[in-house]
Design a protein around this motif. Sequence first.
Motif, PDB file in Angstrom:
ATOM      1  N   GLY A   1      -4.250  -7.393  -4.801  1.00  0.00           N
ATOM      2  CA  GLY A   1      -3.283  -6.509  -4.367  1.00  0.00           C
ATOM      3  C   GLY A   1      -3.523  -4.964  -4.131  1.00  0.00           C
ATOM      4  O   GLY A   1      -3.500  -4.565  -3.415  1.00  0.00           O
ATOM      5  N   LEU A   2      -3.993  -4.504  -5.496  1.00  0.00           N
ATOM      6  CA  LEU A   2      -4.534  -3.389  -5.587  1.00  0.00           C
ATOM      7  C   LEU A   2      -5.715  -3.062  -4.665  1.00  0.00           C
ATOM      8  O   LEU A   2      -5.544  -1.883  -3.966  1.00  0.00           O
ATOM      9  N   ARG A   3      -6.640  -3.851  -4.709  1.00  0.00           N
ATOM     10  CA  ARG A   3      -7.651  -3.503  -3.581  1.00  0.00           C
ATOM     11  C   ARG A   3      -7.482  -3.473  -2.163  1.00  0.00           C
ATOM     12  O   ARG A   3      -7.919  -2.368  -1.497  1.00  0.00           O
ATOM     13  N   THR A   4      -6.617  -4.507  -1.800  1.00  0.00           N
ATOM     14  CA  THR A   4      -6.177  -4.442  -0.442  1.00  0.00           C
ATOM     15  C   THR A   4      -5.463  -3.192  -0.003  1.00  0.00           C
ATOM     16  O   THR A   4      -5.655  -2.597   1.146  1.00  0.00           O
ATOM     17  N   GLY A   5      -4.199  -2.945  -1.037  1.00  0.00           N
ATOM     18  CA  GLY A   5      -3.712  -1.689  -0.691  1.00  0.00           C
ATOM     19  C   GLY A   5      -4.554  -0.450  -0.517  1.00  0.00           C
ATOM     20  O   GLY A   5      -4.288   0.361   0.032  1.00  0.00           O
TER      21      GLY A   5
ATOM     22  N   ASP B   1      -7.082   4.091  -9.577  1.00  0.00           N
ATOM     23  CA  ASP B   1      -8.451   3.588  -9.968  1.00  0.00           C
ATOM     24  C   ASP B   1      -9.079   2.622  -8.920  1.00  0.00           C
ATOM     25  O   ASP B   1     -10.302   2.713  -8.378  1.00  0.00           O
ATOM     26  N   ALA B   2      -7.969   1.859  -8.213  1.00  0.00           N
ATOM     27  CA  ALA B   2      -8.492   1.145  -7.083  1.00  0.00           C
ATOM     28  C   ALA B   2      -9.089   1.720  -6.004  1.00  0.00           C
ATOM     29  O   ALA B   2      -9.912   1.490  -5.209  1.00  0.00           O
ATOM     30  N   ILE B   3      -8.120   2.957  -5.542  1.00  0.00           N
ATOM     31  CA  ILE B   3      -8.600   3.909  -4.689  1.00  0.00           C
ATOM     32  C   ILE B   3      -9.829   4.432  -4.895  1.00  0.00           C
ATOM     33  O   ILE B   3     -11.005   4.163  -3.922  1.00  0.00           O
ATOM     34  N   GLU B   4     -10.138   5.050  -6.100  1.00  0.00           N
ATOM     35  CA  GLU B   4     -11.506   5.342  -6.487  1.00  0.00           C
ATOM     36  C   GLU B   4     -12.827   4.359  -6.350  1.00  0.00           C
ATOM     37  O   GLU B   4     -13.716   4.574  -5.670  1.00  0.00           O
ATOM     38  N   ALA B   5     -12.183   3.311  -6.827  1.00  0.00           N
ATOM     39  CA  ALA B   5     -13.508   2.346  -6.769  1.00  0.00           C
ATOM     40  C   ALA B   5     -13.592   1.702  -5.209  1.00  0.00           C
ATOM     41  O   ALA B   5     -14.725   1.520  -4.995  1.00  0.00           O
ATOM     42  N   VAL B   6     -12.558   1.342  -4.507  1.00  0.00           N
ATOM     43  CA  VAL B   6     -12.886   1.160  -3.186  1.00  0.00           C
ATOM     44  C   VAL B   6     -13.517   2.179  -2.324  1.00  0.00           C
ATOM     45  O   VAL B   6     -14.305   1.832  -1.618  1.00  0.00           O
TER      46      VAL B   6
ATOM     47  N   GLY C   1      -4.904   2.464   2.468  1.00  0.00           N
ATOM     48  CA  GLY C   1      -4.711   3.672   2.412  1.00  0.00           C
ATOM     49  C   GLY C   1      -5.865   4.610   2.726  1.00  0.00           C
ATOM     50  O   GLY C   1      -5.612   5.605   3.403  1.00  0.00           O
ATOM     51  N   LEU C   2      -7.085   4.347   2.318  1.00  0.00           N
ATOM     52  CA  LEU C   2      -8.441   5.052   2.496  1.00  0.00           C
ATOM     53  C   LEU C   2      -8.460   4.918   3.926  1.00  0.00           C
ATOM     54  O   LEU C   2      -8.826   6.119   4.482  1.00  0.00           O
TER      55      LEU C   2
END
Lengths: 247, 247
Positions: free
Chosen positions: B111-115, B20-25, B119-120
């Motif tokens: 944590g999720l957003r920064t990670g 979810d975080a990857i999609e949102a970022v 990765g992105l």
Amino acid sequence: MNKIRVLNSAVIAEHFNMADAIEAVEKAYVLHAQKQVSLFDTVFYEFEPGAADMDIKSGTVDKEGIFGMKLMSWFSKNEEKELNSLMGNIMLYSRETGAPIALLDGASITGLRTGAAGGLGAKYLAREGAEELLLIGTGNQAPYQLASALIQLKTIRRVTVCNALNFDWARSFVETIKKRLEKDFLSVLDQDTPAYEALKEKLAIDIVAEEDIEKAVRRADVILTATPSKEAMIRKEWVKKGAHLSC
Amino acid sequence: MNKIRVLNSAVIAEHFNMADAIEAVEKAYVLHAQKQVSLFDTVFYEFEPGAADMDIKSGTVDKEGIFGMKLMSWFSKNEEKELNSLMGNIMLYSRETGAPIALLDGASITGLRTGAAGGLGAKYLAREGAEELLLIGTGNQAPYQLASALIQLKTIRRVTVCNALNFDWARSFVETIKKRLEKDFLSVLDQDTPAYEALKEKLAIDIVAEEDIEKAVRRADVILTATPSKEAMIRKEWVKKGAHLSC
């Protein structure tokens, strides 16, 4: 997430009145003068210039063990929706650990704080024996400015109210303001305190609307403005020598 | 005060995972590139330089109808008290009225957003076929960086982990990281999704600790750092041509 305390506007109204606000703001000014307070940079953003914006104010009071922030937004079109145009919140944090401690409604505290500050300025800086108080603006903030001034300025004998946009608003303001001061400010003060006695006594003085701003300014000893206007309303030639302005 | 939704870290963990975080970022970066996002000024304050600070980040996503702010504090001494050194919260507001909508715990989302962002960046900017991943830092943020990279970088065949301060920390990190990735990241992903399949597959590759940072850098195709250090750890002579750095 640790537990935090949530104080909505009803709870705040019950536990924090204008006398409390005056005491708190005076204390904050003293701490600031003693360099025990640090203010962080203010964030300001206009969504629609002149119609919608928000700001974030923040700072730390190390001695009290807290730091905090307040976000307040102003959406002028809320009035059409019968919503408050000013909304926002305060968050407080532990200065020891950074943990969030409390979430507070921002609107009521902002009204009390801003009113308290205007009155405090006049209390310490207006000339002794000031009798004529002028309030320019009749919106949300106006009753707070007036309540604070009436509590703190012992010698005021008359209040004049102006509204530069519409005289009718000034007229209807003075028609209802004594009832509002009694209900929203006097009734929540602790009885037998100096603040209660002061405000109660001042509810007997004249509060009048005046269409001619020049005339009102010329006789004023203390001028309190409560307006978001960016247009000048007062000419320096009108201001009496020694008059105090709070803008 | 209107009703607001309060989401603590447990609720967020249940409803918002790394996919979810990857999609949102990614969506946020696209909106930013399309100039549909405005970032407000960042507030930063150091209570004790190098030991305790806080920042306030804020901005608006008009298209989504919200604006918001995040306050995160870092108090390094919290670790002695067995508290998280990073604490804070997010507040979201209506872009139509300014009304507060939601209060969210800030630490887990950070944590999720920064990670996700690290990765992105590697997904789009690292060279094709990158096989060697280097993770420098083994603290709070390290598992987030690694989980995100393993989900997004299909061709990684080995992960090397360094800690510039203490090799033992790198060693104990690699001993436990696969269990942590499985428990904290894989188990909360929806099964039969590409993210789940990718991370599950990557849990089979080698994750090794390396004491010699130069050696680790020289073979790395992708270098992810997760450290608050202000000292240089990597020399440019060591970096392989075409290597991707995320700092």
